[in-house]
Motif scaffolding. Structure first.
Motif, PDB file in Angstrom:
ATOM      1  N   ILE A  19       2.346 -21.273 -66.043  1.00 45.58           N
ATOM      2  CA  ILE A  19       1.098 -21.712 -66.653  1.00 45.58           C
ATOM      3  C   ILE A  19      -0.015 -20.705 -66.411  1.00 45.58           C
ATOM      4  O   ILE A  19      -0.786 -20.373 -67.317  1.00 45.58           O
ATOM      5  N   GLY A  20      -0.121 -20.199 -65.184  1.00 39.39           N
ATOM      6  CA  GLY A  20      -1.198 -19.257 -64.871  1.00 39.39           C
ATOM      7  C   GLY A  20      -1.124 -17.990 -65.687  1.00 39.39           C
ATOM      8  O   GLY A  20      -2.149 -17.459 -66.134  1.00 39.39           O
ATOM      9  N   THR A  24      -3.962 -16.794 -68.332  1.00 36.02           N
ATOM     10  CA  THR A  24      -4.542 -15.447 -68.258  1.00 36.02           C
ATOM     11  C   THR A  24      -4.409 -14.730 -69.594  1.00 36.02           C
ATOM     12  O   THR A  24      -5.375 -14.143 -70.101  1.00 36.02           O
ATOM     13  N   ARG A  25      -3.237 -14.771 -70.189  1.00 34.05           N
ATOM     14  CA  ARG A  25      -3.010 -14.126 -71.488  1.00 34.05           C
ATOM     15  C   ARG A  25      -3.939 -14.711 -72.553  1.00 34.05           C
ATOM     16  O   ARG A  25      -4.534 -13.976 -73.358  1.00 34.05           O
ATOM     17  N   THR A  26      -4.093 -16.036 -72.544  1.00 29.67           N
ATOM     18  CA  THR A  26      -4.909 -16.701 -73.555  1.00 29.67           C
ATOM     19  C   THR A  26      -6.380 -16.349 -73.395  1.00 29.67           C
ATOM     20  O   THR A  26      -7.075 -16.052 -74.382  1.00 29.67           O
ATOM     21  N   LEU A  27      -6.886 -16.366 -72.169  1.00 29.40           N
ATOM     22  CA  LEU A  27      -8.292 -16.033 -71.941  1.00 29.40           C
ATOM     23  C   LEU A  27      -8.574 -14.574 -72.280  1.00 29.40           C
ATOM     24  O   LEU A  27      -9.614 -14.256 -72.882  1.00 29.40           O
ATOM     25  N   ALA A 238      -1.738 -24.028 -71.397  1.00 27.98           N
ATOM     26  CA  ALA A 238      -2.780 -23.005 -71.412  1.00 27.98           C
ATOM     27  C   ALA A 238      -3.772 -23.223 -72.547  1.00 27.98           C
ATOM     28  O   ALA A 238      -4.979 -22.976 -72.384  1.00 27.98           O
ATOM     29  N   ASP A 239      -3.310 -23.675 -73.687  1.00 27.65           N
ATOM     30  CA  ASP A 239      -4.207 -23.888 -74.825  1.00 27.65           C
ATOM     31  C   ASP A 239      -5.251 -24.959 -74.515  1.00 27.65           C
ATOM     32  O   ASP A 239      -6.423 -24.823 -74.895  1.00 27.65           O
TER      33      ASP A 239
END
Length: 267
Positions: A19-20, A24-27, A238-239
């Motif tokens: 999840i982390g 990170t990728r999404t942000l 993450a979304d």
């Protein structure tokens, strides 16, 4: 949808996988500068590029949370977003445990240290720099087990229930000052906790007399009564976290969001 996150500064714990890593990728994709915290980096994390720094830290060290927040402030100039994702089995611990009688006093202590006290310390360090920038968003990654008491992993469940209570209390105190605090409660997510050698899928497979892949695709979804019939993908969690971090959720605070494949049945 533009999440209005470009230029903001985030700390994400437990960022090297699961999840982390997805958070990170999404942000980063939304233009956020991210201090990604984990005990060690990973090839997947290092490959992300962008406005990313790795902050090596062992959150079992009581001094680590303040150090990572201080680094975000010194390197990026402040802090707007904190995602407390690190949690689950403490280092060196394998879950599930199947009875209240299984964990010792020391097991309880390290479980709360990792899943609750480390979060308390990180938030304590983050409040002042967030207030200095006029507010921010804190997202605590909890668990559906916080609201579904059961003998399996009883110490973990209790720690996450404490995290939910903490989140509500923090929201009451700091939302009037511009800091929103929410929880996201995943169900079973297809991460290393489940898939690694000796992980949850292997432990359940030994109990059920089957193999790891059968646990991941059939046994676990049936056991946990997942209405989607599958484990959650980390990106799906993450979304939701990214939306809660965003000003587009400006009136959402003190709330808990289940991303759990239908695990929780309660109204």
């Amino acid at each position: 949808m533009d999440l209005q996150l470009s230029g903001r500064i985030a700390v994400v714990t437990g960022a090297s996988q699961g999840i982390g890593l997805a958070v990170t990728r999404t942000l980063l994709g939304e233009g956020v500068r991210v201090l990604a915290v984990s005990r060690s980096s990973s090839a997947e994390l290092a490959a992300l590029g962008g406005d990313l720094l790795h902050g090596p830290a062992d959150l079992m060290d009581p001094e680590a949370p303040a150090r990572i927040v201080d680094r975000a402030v010194s390197e990026f100039g402040g802090l707007d977003i904190l995602v407390n994702n690190a949690g689950g089995p403490p280092p060196g611990v394998a879950l599930p445990r199947f009875s209240f009688m299984a964990p010792t006093d020391d097991d309880w202590r390290v479980m709360f240290e990792f899943n609750l006290f480390a979060v308390v310390r990180t938030i304590r360090a983050a409040i002042a720099p967030m207030l200095a920038r006029g507010g921010g968003s804190i997202v605590n990654v909890s668990s559906g087990n916080a609201r579904l008491p059961a003998p399996m992993n009883v110490d973990y469940n209790a720690a996450k229930a404490g995290l939910n209570n903490l989140t509500k209390a923090l929201s009451e105190e700091f939302a009037p000052q511009g800091i929103r605090v929410n929880t996201v409660s995943p169900g079973p997510v297809r991460t290393a906790w489940w898939t690694k050698d000796g992980g949850a899928a292997d432990i359940l497979a030994a109990q059920a007399g089957t193999d790891r892949e059968s646990v991941l695709t059939k046994v676990a979804p049936d056991l946990m009564k997942l209405t989607t019939g599958r484990l959650v993908d980390p990106q799906e969690v993450a979304d939701v976290i990214a939306l809660l971090a965003s000003p587009r959720s400006a009136s959402t605070t003190g709330a808990d969001f289940a991303v759990d494949a239908g695990f929780l049945k309660q109204v």
